[in-house]
Design a protein around this motif. Structure first.
Motif, PDB file in Angstrom:
ATOM      1  N   CYS A  54      52.156  44.400  42.478  1.00  0.00           N
ATOM      2  CA  CYS A  54      52.218  43.400  43.542  1.00  0.00           C
ATOM      3  C   CYS A  54      51.100  43.697  44.529  1.00  0.00           C
ATOM      4  O   CYS A  54      51.046  44.776  45.116  1.00  0.00           O
ATOM      5  N   LEU A  55      50.197  42.727  44.692  1.00  0.00           N
ATOM      6  CA  LEU A  55      49.051  42.871  45.582  1.00  0.00           C
ATOM      7  C   LEU A  55      49.299  42.043  46.837  1.00  0.00           C
ATOM      8  O   LEU A  55      49.680  40.876  46.747  1.00  0.00           O
ATOM      9  N   MET A  56      49.063  42.634  47.986  1.00  0.00           N
ATOM     10  CA  MET A  56      49.293  41.974  49.269  1.00  0.00           C
ATOM     11  C   MET A  56      47.950  41.567  49.874  1.00  0.00           C
ATOM     12  O   MET A  56      47.067  42.411  50.044  1.00  0.00           O
ATOM     13  N   PHE A  57      47.820  40.266  50.210  1.00  0.00           N
ATOM     14  CA  PHE A  57      46.567  39.744  50.759  1.00  0.00           C
ATOM     15  C   PHE A  57      46.812  39.116  52.120  1.00  0.00           C
ATOM     16  O   PHE A  57      47.845  38.504  52.365  1.00  0.00           O
ATOM     17  N   ASP A  58      45.796  39.221  52.996  1.00  0.00           N
ATOM     18  CA  ASP A  58      45.891  38.588  54.305  1.00  0.00           C
ATOM     19  C   ASP A  58      45.277  37.184  54.274  1.00  0.00           C
ATOM     20  O   ASP A  58      44.842  36.703  53.222  1.00  0.00           O
ATOM     21  N   GLU A  59      45.229  36.545  55.430  1.00  0.00           N
ATOM     22  CA  GLU A  59      44.725  35.171  55.567  1.00  0.00           C
ATOM     23  C   GLU A  59      43.275  35.032  55.119  1.00  0.00           C
ATOM     24  O   GLU A  59      42.855  33.992  54.633  1.00  0.00           O
ATOM     25  N   VAL A  64      45.319  44.009  51.349  1.00  0.00           N
ATOM     26  CA  VAL A  64      45.922  44.821  52.401  1.00  0.00           C
ATOM     27  C   VAL A  64      46.587  46.065  51.815  1.00  0.00           C
ATOM     28  O   VAL A  64      46.471  47.160  52.354  1.00  0.00           O
ATOM     29  N   ASP A  65      47.285  45.901  50.685  1.00  0.00           N
ATOM     30  CA  ASP A  65      48.034  46.996  50.081  1.00  0.00           C
ATOM     31  C   ASP A  65      48.388  46.598  48.645  1.00  0.00           C
ATOM     32  O   ASP A  65      48.334  45.409  48.299  1.00  0.00           O
ATOM     33  N   VAL A  66      48.760  47.587  47.822  1.00  0.00           N
ATOM     34  CA  VAL A  66      49.147  47.343  46.433  1.00  0.00           C
ATOM     35  C   VAL A  66      50.350  48.208  46.094  1.00  0.00           C
ATOM     36  O   VAL A  66      50.377  49.400  46.426  1.00  0.00           O
ATOM     37  N   VAL A  67      51.334  47.610  45.449  1.00  0.00           N
ATOM     38  CA  VAL A  67      52.475  48.352  44.934  1.00  0.00           C
ATOM     39  C   VAL A  67      52.369  48.302  43.415  1.00  0.00           C
ATOM     40  O   VAL A  67      52.326  47.223  42.826  1.00  0.00           O
ATOM     41  N   TRP A  68      52.302  49.494  42.801  1.00  0.00           N
ATOM     42  CA  TRP A  68      52.163  49.610  41.352  1.00  0.00           C
ATOM     43  C   TRP A  68      52.644  50.988  40.936  1.00  0.00           C
ATOM     44  O   TRP A  68      53.168  51.733  41.772  1.00  0.00           O
ATOM     45  N   PHE A  69      52.465  51.350  39.674  1.00  0.00           N
ATOM     46  CA  PHE A  69      53.047  52.607  39.205  1.00  0.00           C
ATOM     47  C   PHE A  69      52.469  53.847  39.877  1.00  0.00           C
ATOM     48  O   PHE A  69      53.091  54.904  39.862  1.00  0.00           O
ATOM     49  N   ARG A  70      51.317  53.742  40.500  1.00  0.00           N
ATOM     50  CA  ARG A  70      50.741  54.891  41.210  1.00  0.00           C
ATOM     51  C   ARG A  70      51.090  54.895  42.702  1.00  0.00           C
ATOM     52  O   ARG A  70      50.807  55.867  43.395  1.00  0.00           O
ATOM     53  N   GLN A  71      51.643  53.807  43.212  1.00  0.00           N
ATOM     54  CA  GLN A  71      52.140  53.730  44.598  1.00  0.00           C
ATOM     55  C   GLN A  71      53.368  52.838  44.569  1.00  0.00           C
ATOM     56  O   GLN A  71      53.258  51.618  44.575  1.00  0.00           O
ATOM     57  N   LEU A  72      54.555  53.447  44.535  1.00  0.00           N
ATOM     58  CA  LEU A  72      55.796  52.716  44.309  1.00  0.00           C
ATOM     59  C   LEU A  72      56.351  52.034  45.554  1.00  0.00           C
ATOM     60  O   LEU A  72      57.363  51.341  45.462  1.00  0.00           O
ATOM     61  N   LYS A  73      55.697  52.194  46.696  1.00  0.00           N
ATOM     62  CA  LYS A  73      56.188  51.577  47.931  1.00  0.00           C
ATOM     63  C   LYS A  73      54.999  51.159  48.782  1.00  0.00           C
ATOM     64  O   LYS A  73      54.021  51.900  48.890  1.00  0.00           O
ATOM     65  N   SER A  74      55.092  49.956  49.375  1.00  0.00           N
ATOM     66  CA  SER A  74      54.023  49.523  50.278  1.00  0.00           C
ATOM     67  C   SER A  74      54.031  50.408  51.517  1.00  0.00           C
ATOM     68  O   SER A  74      55.057  50.988  51.881  1.00  0.00           O
ATOM     69  N   LYS A  75      52.873  50.506  52.167  1.00  0.00           N
ATOM     70  CA  LYS A  75      52.745  51.373  53.345  1.00  0.00           C
ATOM     71  C   LYS A  75      53.716  50.974  54.446  1.00  0.00           C
ATOM     72  O   LYS A  75      54.204  51.818  55.196  1.00  0.00           O
ATOM     73  N   ASP A  76      54.041  49.667  54.540  1.00  0.00           N
ATOM     74  CA  ASP A  76      54.970  49.202  55.576  1.00  0.00           C
ATOM     75  C   ASP A  76      56.424  49.266  55.119  1.00  0.00           C
ATOM     76  O   ASP A  76      57.329  49.016  55.901  1.00  0.00           O
ATOM     77  N   HIS A  81      58.711  49.360  44.208  1.00  0.00           N
ATOM     78  CA  HIS A  81      58.644  49.279  42.741  1.00  0.00           C
ATOM     79  C   HIS A  81      59.719  50.200  42.163  1.00  0.00           C
ATOM     80  O   HIS A  81      59.917  51.309  42.643  1.00  0.00           O
ATOM     81  N   SER A  82      60.390  49.764  41.092  1.00  0.00           N
ATOM     82  CA  SER A  82      61.477  50.545  40.490  1.00  0.00           C
ATOM     83  C   SER A  82      60.986  51.772  39.732  1.00  0.00           C
ATOM     84  O   SER A  82      61.768  52.666  39.421  1.00  0.00           O
ATOM     85  N   GLY A  83      59.717  51.800  39.379  1.00  0.00           N
ATOM     86  CA  GLY A  83      59.176  52.923  38.615  1.00  0.00           C
ATOM     87  C   GLY A  83      58.581  52.451  37.304  1.00  0.00           C
ATOM     88  O   GLY A  83      58.828  51.335  36.850  1.00  0.00           O
ATOM     89  N   ASP A  84      57.801  53.306  36.704  1.00  0.00           N
ATOM     90  CA  ASP A  84      57.041  52.971  35.505  1.00  0.00           C
ATOM     91  C   ASP A  84      57.903  53.103  34.254  1.00  0.00           C
ATOM     92  O   ASP A  84      58.429  54.170  33.972  1.00  0.00           O
ATOM     93  N   GLY A  92      67.243  43.630  29.548  1.00  0.00           N
ATOM     94  CA  GLY A  92      66.948  43.197  30.909  1.00  0.00           C
ATOM     95  C   GLY A  92      65.546  43.572  31.356  1.00  0.00           C
ATOM     96  O   GLY A  92      64.651  43.788  30.545  1.00  0.00           O
ATOM     97  N   ASP A  93      65.393  43.653  32.673  1.00  0.00           N
ATOM     98  CA  ASP A  93      64.084  43.969  33.247  1.00  0.00           C
ATOM     99  C   ASP A  93      63.731  45.435  32.979  1.00  0.00           C
ATOM    100  O   ASP A  93      64.557  46.324  33.169  1.00  0.00           O
ATOM    101  N   ASP A  94      62.503  45.651  32.561  1.00  0.00           N
ATOM    102  CA  ASP A  94      62.033  47.014  32.338  1.00  0.00           C
ATOM    103  C   ASP A  94      61.389  47.586  33.597  1.00  0.00           C
ATOM    104  O   ASP A  94      61.387  48.799  33.790  1.00  0.00           O
ATOM    105  N   GLU A  95      60.820  46.738  34.412  1.00  0.00           N
ATOM    106  CA  GLU A  95      60.291  47.138  35.713  1.00  0.00           C
ATOM    107  C   GLU A  95      60.669  46.055  36.717  1.00  0.00           C
ATOM    108  O   GLU A  95      60.718  44.877  36.370  1.00  0.00           O
ATOM    109  N   GLN A  96      60.938  46.469  37.941  1.00  0.00           N
ATOM    110  CA  GLN A  96      61.246  45.515  39.008  1.00  0.00           C
ATOM    111  C   GLN A  96      60.459  45.881  40.263  1.00  0.00           C
ATOM    112  O   GLN A  96      60.231  47.055  40.533  1.00  0.00           O
ATOM    113  N   ILE A  97      60.088  44.839  40.993  1.00  0.00           N
ATOM    114  CA  ILE A  97      59.466  45.019  42.300  1.00  0.00           C
ATOM    115  C   ILE A  97      60.311  44.228  43.294  1.00  0.00           C
ATOM    116  O   ILE A  97      60.438  43.009  43.184  1.00  0.00           O
TER     117      ILE A  97
END
Length: 193
Positions: A54-59, A64-76, A81-84, A92-97
């Motif tokens: 999940c990539l976070m973009f501003d206006e 701004v930030d990225v949540v993925w298997f190497r960073q499981l939580k946004s800075k804010d 992220h549920s994990g890799d 069911g779902d194998d990964e969840q954000i």
């Protein structure tokens, strides 16, 4: 009843959920395609590691930030992220954000969800790949995007969840690409912001 999204379709998440959504979950599920052994017997499944990001973009369309298997939580802390999952095994779902929309910083205009084959296989080697958005309050499915386009691509820009006139909407992008991580998709993501 969930909406089955088609490429390019845009929906209002609140309207589809029938309520104002405060939390959503993006789920990614898949199964490895079984390879066939001699005369169709004794086949095995290759390990396929799909990764949700999940990539976070501003206006101004700045990352701004990225949540993925190497960073499981946004800075804010608004996105977790549920994990890799490296195999796609299980139901069911194998990964969840999980996204707490009420905590996404005001300067973040859009969230772009991607999937990449970290192990490098293309999607023709993947079965039952789906992306879905759930109402985080009750786990009811709001929208589903079947990643049914099989072929030589190893990545997909799945969807964008974005603010528009005070509510969150979703755009099913469904654009195929190549690459092991979201970084490889950045040139393709930019036009959708």
């Amino acid at each position: 009843m969930a909406v089955n999204l088609s490429k390019g379709q845009k929906i209002s998440l609140d309207k589809e959920a029938g309520t104002t959504l405060s939390k959503i979950i993006m789920g990614l599920g898949w199964d490895a395609v079984k390879s066939k052994g001699f005369l169709g017997f004794g086949g095995s499944a290759p390990t396929i590691d799909l990764d949700a990001s999940c990539l976070m973009f501003d206006e101004q369309s700045n990352l701004v930030d990225v949540v993925w298997f190497r960073q499981l939580k946004s800075k804010d802390g608004s996105i977790v992220h549920s994990g890799d999952n490296r195999t796609g095994e299980g139901d069911g779902d194998d990964e969840q954000i999980a996204v707490d929309l009420t905590r996404v910083p005001a300067n973040v205009k859009s969230l772009v969800f991607t999937v990449n084959s970290f192990t490098g296989q293309n999607f023709s080697q993947v079965d039952n790949a789906t992306c879905r958005i759930l109402n985080g309050a009750n786990n009811q499915e709001v929208a589903r995007f079947n990643l049914t386009t099989l072929g030589n691509h190893s990545a997909q820009i799945m969807s964008k969840v974005y603010r528009h006139n005070g509510e969150w909407k979703m755009h099913a992008i469904g654009e195929i690409g190549s690459g092991r991580t979201f970084n490889d998709l950045m040139p393709q993501i930019t036009p959708h912001l």
